[in-house]
Each structure stands twice: as structure tokens, then as C-alpha cells.
Scaffold this motif. Structure first.
Motif, PDB file in Angstrom:
ATOM      1  N   TYR A   1      -7.178  10.851  -1.344  1.00  0.00           N
ATOM      2  CA  TYR A   1      -8.305  10.400  -2.166  1.00  0.00           C
ATOM      3  C   TYR A   1      -9.454  11.393  -2.026  1.00  0.00           C
ATOM      4  CZ  TYR A   1     -10.516   8.563   2.089  1.00  0.00           C
ATOM      5  OH  TYR A   1     -11.079   8.424   3.316  1.00  0.00           O
TER       6      TYR A   1
ATOM      7  N   VAL B   1      -8.810   0.392  -5.226  1.00  0.00           N
ATOM      8  CA  VAL B   1      -8.701   1.796  -5.617  1.00  0.00           C
ATOM      9  C   VAL B   1      -9.756   2.552  -4.820  1.00  0.00           C
ATOM     10  CG1 VAL B   1      -8.848   3.458  -7.489  1.00  0.00           C
ATOM     11  CG2 VAL B   1      -7.916   1.181  -7.929  1.00  0.00           C
ATOM     12  N   GLN B   2      -9.317   3.561  -4.087  1.00  0.00           N
ATOM     13  CA  GLN B   2     -10.229   4.302  -3.219  1.00  0.00           C
ATOM     14  C   GLN B   2     -10.328   5.738  -3.718  1.00  0.00           C
ATOM     15  OE1 GLN B   2      -9.054   4.371   0.914  1.00  0.00           O
ATOM     16  NE2 GLN B   2     -11.176   4.314   1.587  1.00  0.00           N
ATOM     17  N   THR B   3     -11.529   6.145  -4.117  1.00  0.00           N
ATOM     18  CA  THR B   3     -11.728   7.498  -4.608  1.00  0.00           C
ATOM     19  C   THR B   3     -13.208   7.826  -4.643  1.00  0.00           C
ATOM     20  OG1 THR B   3     -11.073   9.054  -6.339  1.00  0.00           O
ATOM     21  CG2 THR B   3     -11.877   6.928  -7.067  1.00  0.00           C
TER      22      THR B   3
ATOM     23  N   SER C   1       0.833  -1.199   0.000  1.00  0.00           N
ATOM     24  CA  SER C   1       0.000   0.000   0.000  1.00  0.00           C
ATOM     25  C   SER C   1       0.863   1.243   0.000  1.00  0.00           C
ATOM     26  CB  SER C   1      -0.937   0.007   1.210  1.00  0.00           C
ATOM     27  OG  SER C   1      -0.201   0.011   2.418  1.00  0.00           O
TER      28      SER C   1
ATOM     29  N   LEU D   1      -3.727   8.496  -9.295  1.00  0.00           N
ATOM     30  CA  LEU D   1      -3.879   7.757  -8.042  1.00  0.00           C
ATOM     31  C   LEU D   1      -2.658   6.915  -7.679  1.00  0.00           C
ATOM     32  CD1 LEU D   1      -7.567   6.505  -8.416  1.00  0.00           C
ATOM     33  CD2 LEU D   1      -6.723   8.684  -7.537  1.00  0.00           C
TER      34      LEU D   1
ATOM     35  N   LEU E   1     -12.705   5.525 -13.685  1.00  0.00           N
ATOM     36  CA  LEU E   1     -11.367   4.959 -13.542  1.00  0.00           C
ATOM     37  C   LEU E   1     -10.735   4.695 -14.906  1.00  0.00           C
ATOM     38  CD1 LEU E   1     -12.068   2.453 -10.642  1.00  0.00           C
ATOM     39  CD2 LEU E   1     -10.770   4.584 -10.485  1.00  0.00           C
TER      40      LEU E   1
ATOM     41  N   PHE F   1      -8.218   8.747 -12.258  1.00  0.00           N
ATOM     42  CA  PHE F   1      -9.637   8.900 -11.952  1.00  0.00           C
ATOM     43  C   PHE F   1     -10.117  10.259 -12.444  1.00  0.00           C
ATOM     44  CE2 PHE F   1     -12.936  10.675  -9.170  1.00  0.00           C
ATOM     45  CZ  PHE F   1     -13.950   9.747  -9.384  1.00  0.00           C
TER      46      PHE F   1
ATOM     47  N   VAL G   1      -2.797   4.364 -12.680  1.00  0.00           N
ATOM     48  CA  VAL G   1      -4.221   4.404 -12.344  1.00  0.00           C
ATOM     49  C   VAL G   1      -4.664   5.850 -12.244  1.00  0.00           C
ATOM     50  CG1 VAL G   1      -5.989   3.634 -10.717  1.00  0.00           C
ATOM     51  CG2 VAL G   1      -3.914   2.246 -11.060  1.00  0.00           C
TER      52      VAL G   1
ATOM     53  N   THR H   1     -14.748   2.411  -2.460  1.00  0.00           N
ATOM     54  CA  THR H   1     -13.631   1.478  -2.581  1.00  0.00           C
ATOM     55  C   THR H   1     -13.956   0.501  -3.702  1.00  0.00           C
ATOM     56  OG1 THR H   1     -13.028   1.648  -0.252  1.00  0.00           O
ATOM     57  CG2 THR H   1     -12.251  -0.285  -1.453  1.00  0.00           C
TER      58      THR H   1
ATOM     59  N   SER I   1      -4.779   5.893  -1.826  1.00  0.00           N
ATOM     60  CA  SER I   1      -5.740   5.656  -2.893  1.00  0.00           C
ATOM     61  C   SER I   1      -5.574   4.317  -3.583  1.00  0.00           C
ATOM     62  CB  SER I   1      -5.637   6.774  -3.936  1.00  0.00           C
ATOM     63  OG  SER I   1      -4.286   6.944  -4.330  1.00  0.00           O
ATOM     64  N   LEU I   2      -4.478   3.610  -3.339  1.00  0.00           N
ATOM     65  CA  LEU I   2      -4.165   2.408  -4.105  1.00  0.00           C
ATOM     66  C   LEU I   2      -3.501   1.378  -3.194  1.00  0.00           C
ATOM     67  CD1 LEU I   2      -4.160   1.242  -7.026  1.00  0.00           C
ATOM     68  CD2 LEU I   2      -1.910   2.308  -7.321  1.00  0.00           C
TER      69      LEU I   2
END
Length: 428
Positions: free
Chosen positions: A175, A34-36, A10, A189, A336, A424, A422, A40, A17-18
Motif C-alpha cells: 500500500y 481499503v488501506q492506501t 485478508s 489493490l 478509490l 486507487f 478495487v 484506512t 491493501s484490502l
């Protein structure tokens, strides 16, 4: 640690965020979080239970010693005057050896290396780019030793794989919280990187490794059955031809121009726009390009100061000369986007066309029960597998002799990298 206990990679708390869960079993990407935008996502399909990968084969695992399909039987190989024989073992149909044979690298337990058991195929200069190992780590290096004769492949092969999560250049990005506006802005991200290194102890052996990972950027939305399909995802692939294959999906030695088969001309349109009746399961040759990072290098170059990692570990968005992506994959619904670059010649693109919802398990985060054979598994067309590797059965084509022949001798080191950035963008 057991082979089914996930290793969490992480980013630091400034950029949460990833994150990636890696299983030592099959060197499997069990989850990519992926958190945004207050959500999640897990952007790879697969079973809920890590041990489900034993039966739900080739789902986000490494493939080796040799990716894809070669004819069964004995094959004489030679590279730069070094000779051996491969006895390819049957494990598909009546004439195909698939993904390295009956017990490939996907079915074995990889060893997570530690400071007490350090890597041997990465140099001091390369390791200096990585942060010190701690309870919260952004990378791992794993090793597998394949003995002489393994699945009919000659000579002992040692493989080490670096898997890393790379933060974005803007460390302050964090995020997006619920309600935080990001209209019109594309956020970086972070990135996922894997680097395969391999060395054969003597002689020569075929090596063509890949990660058989399958992506769906909408499945975690769980809005409808439509979100289980990737047909509404956008795809760009910088490829000008595909491999022609016979009824058993073996390479015929011929190629088809994508300009003559427009369902394979991917220029940002929806995957479903020209979706073939049987879906996608094709090897795409990337359009000619300059690749600065070699696929193999002389073992004599492997000194403490040798370094092929610096550039690929550079955060996306930093002001450096990064390669152009060869594949872009995105969803308007989730916002994404994934951008891939690699030093490999092409990629298999498989749309999970042979998935059977009555079999296997679908993750709970994707709306499944997580129970094997419960009737709510993944449907056909539910993932885009991008398997970056060199051409199918390259060592069987005389035109590749002593060149891009997918063979490795003991005076060389194999080097294969794939990086996934990645992004967003707030859905409209």
C-alpha cells in the motif's frame, strides 16, 4: 464462533491493501477495509456493532431465497415440465413479499465450512485454486440449508457461498505510505469475489440471490457532511433499460429505455447531476453482452474436474480475457474506484434514499457515534447499493418460460458470481 463474530479475510502481508470482515449472521459484509495513501477506509456503510444488523436490516447482507419484490399469494411455477407452488408471504405494505419473506436468508446464521465439514457444491478442481486454510485466510465458504416450505418456498434448498479476497497481479505493490508519490498512476489493490451455488433436493423452486451491499468511498474521510453523500461519486452503468414498477414497486412487466429517462443514463457523470427527487431505487438491465460463465449448469456436469472458478479468481491485471465491467463507481476525493462484473442480467441501484439519520447507527470510522438511534445515523443519499441479480419476479413473466425464469430444478446447479476490482488513483 458466534454468528456475530467477524471472520476476517485478508491478503498476504506483501499486499495488505484490502480486507473484509464477514459475519455468519446474514452472510454480512460488516466491513471492507481499503488501506492506501496512509489512510484506512471502510467503504461500506452500516452499524458499528455487528449485532446492529438485526435491526439495521438489509445492510450488506445476502438476500434470499428471492431478491426484491414479488406479489403475495399463491403462484404456480413450472420449469421444463416440473411444477410446484410458491406461497409468497407478506412483509411489506399490503401486497408485497420482500427479499424472500419475513425471515429471509439475511436473518439467519450461516455455517463457515472447514476441512472437517467440506463444501458439497464446489468441486475438487475449483477448491484446488484456493490456498490452504490458515489463521490468516483470504477466503471462506459458508452454507445454509433452507427447508421445504421456508417462507412459502417449495422444496429444500442448499446454498453455499464462496467469499474471497484476491491479490493484485503485482504482488510487490504494497500500500502507499504517507508521502509516497503516485501521481497519474492507478493502483490495483486487489479484488473481492462472491460466488453463490445452490441445489434444490427435488422438484423446482425460485432462486434469485444477491448481496445487498452499500458503498461510500468518501465517508471515512470524515471531512464534512458532504462526504456522507454519494452524489459527488462518479458512476458508469452499462444498461439500456430499467424495469417499470407500480406504486408498490412491483414489476409491471414493462421496461423504460434509459435514453427516454436520462436521469438513468449513467456514463461517468456525478450521481447527483440528475438526481431524482426520491433518489435512485431502480433495476437496470445490462446492455446485451456475451457472458461466458453460466447462471446454472446441469447437475450431471458436476464432476471433480468441473471448474468455473479459475477465471474469476485470476488477479486483476493478469493477462487473461476478463469480462468488461458492467458498473464503475468512483470518488475523485478519495481516489478509490470499484469495477464490478457478473453473470447476472442486471442490478438494483439504491441510493439509500430512505435513510433516517435519527435511526440506526453510523460507524465511528464514518464520523458517527456508533450508538443506535443516537441521532447521527446515515443520511439520505449516503450509499450506493448495487444488488446484482436477475430480473424482478422473473418466474411470473410467461415470456421467460423455461429460459431465464429464475427457477431451479433438481437436475441443475445455480451459479451466480460478482467480482469487485478495487483501484486507487492519487487525488489531485
Amino acid at each position: 464462533m458466534t454468528e456475530f463474530e467477524p471472520v476476517l479475510l485478508s491478503l498476504p502481508s506483501l499486499a495488505p491493501s484490502l480486507a473484509v470482515e464477514i459475519l455468519p449472521y446474514g452472510l454480512t459484509f460488516h466491513r471492507i477495509f481499503v488501506q492506501t495513501d496512509g489512510r484506512t477506509h471502510d467503504i461500506v456503510i452500516g452499524p458499528e456493532d455487528p449485532q446492529g444488523h438485526v435491526t439495521q436490516k438489509y445492510t450488506n447482507t445476502i438476500i434470499g431465497r428471492y431478491a426484491n419484490r414479488i406479489p403475495v399469494g399463491t403462484h404456480s411455477i413450472e420449469r421444463n415440465g416440473v411444477k410446484a407452488e410458491v406461497v409468497a408471504e407478506l412483509n411489506e405494505g399490503s401486497r408485497v413479499s420482500l427479499h424472500g419473506g419475513p425471515v429471509g436468508f439475511d436473518s439467519l446464521a450461516w455455517k463457515l465450512l472447514t476441512p472437517e465439514s467440506p463444501p458439497s457444491l464446489f468441486t475438487e478442481a475449483e477448491l484446488a485454486h484456493l490456498p490452504p486454510l490458515s489463521p490468516t485466510t483470504s477466503y471462506g465458504i459458508f452454507r445454509l440449508v433452507s427447508p421445504d416450505g421456508d417462507q412459502g418456498y417449495p422444496n429444500q434448498l442448499t446454498t453455499e457461498v464462496l467469499i474471497a479476497v484476491i491479490p493484485p497481479a503485482d504482488q510487490e505493490r504494497k500500500y502507499l505510505a504517507p508521502g509516497q508519490s503516485a501521481a497519474g498512476k492507478e493502483w490495483d489493490l486487489g479484488s473481492i469475489l462472491y460466488v453463490y451455488r445452490a441445489k434444490v433436493d427435488k422438484g423446482v423452486t425460485p432462486v434469485n440471490l444477491t448481496q445487498h451491499w452499500g458503498f461510500n468511498l468518501e465517508a471515512s474521510l470524515k471531512e464534512s457532511e458532504e462526504t456522507l453523500s454519494v452524489k459527488n461519486h462518479n458512476i458508469t452503468m452499462k444498461a439500456d433499460r430499467i424495469v417499470a414498477r407500480d406504486a408498490d414497486s412491483l414489476h409491471t412487466g414493462e421496461y423504460i429505455k434509459v435514453s427516454d429517462a436520462t436521469e438513468h443514463l449513467h456514463e461517468g457523470q456525478k450521481i447527483g447531476d440528475k438526481y431524482p427527487k426520491l433518489g435512485y431505487d431502480d433495476y437496470y438491465f445490462f446492455t446485451s453482452r456475451t457472458v461466458k460463465i453460466p447462471k446454472r449448469f446441469p447437475a450431471s456436469d458436476f464432476t471433480p474436474t468441473f471448474d468455473l472458478l479459475k477465471d474469476v479468481l485470476t488477479p486483476s491485471g493478469a493477462k487473461v480475457d476478463r469480462p468488461e465491467p458492467v458498473v464503475e463507481f468512483s470518488s475523485d476525493k478519495s481516489g478509490l474506484k470499484l469495477l464490478f462484473d457478473t453473470n447476472q442480467d442486471g442490478t438494483m441501484f439504491y441510493s439509500n434514499a430512505w435513510a433516517d439519520p435519527a435511526k440506526g447507527a453510523r460507524k465511528k470510522i464514518h464520523g458517527g457515534s456508533g450508538i443506535k438511534d443516537h441521532g447521527d445515523g446515515y443520511v439520505p443519499g449516503s450509499a450506493a447499493f448495487f444488488e446484482f441479480h436477475d430480473v424482478l419476479a422473473g418466474f411470473l413473466d410467461p415470456a421467460n418460460k423455461n429460459g431465464n425464469d429464475t427457477l431451479l430444478t433438481s437436475d441443475e446447479v445455480y451459479h451466480n458470481y460478482v467480482r469487485c476490482d478495487v483501484r486507487f488513483k492519487q487525488p489531485s
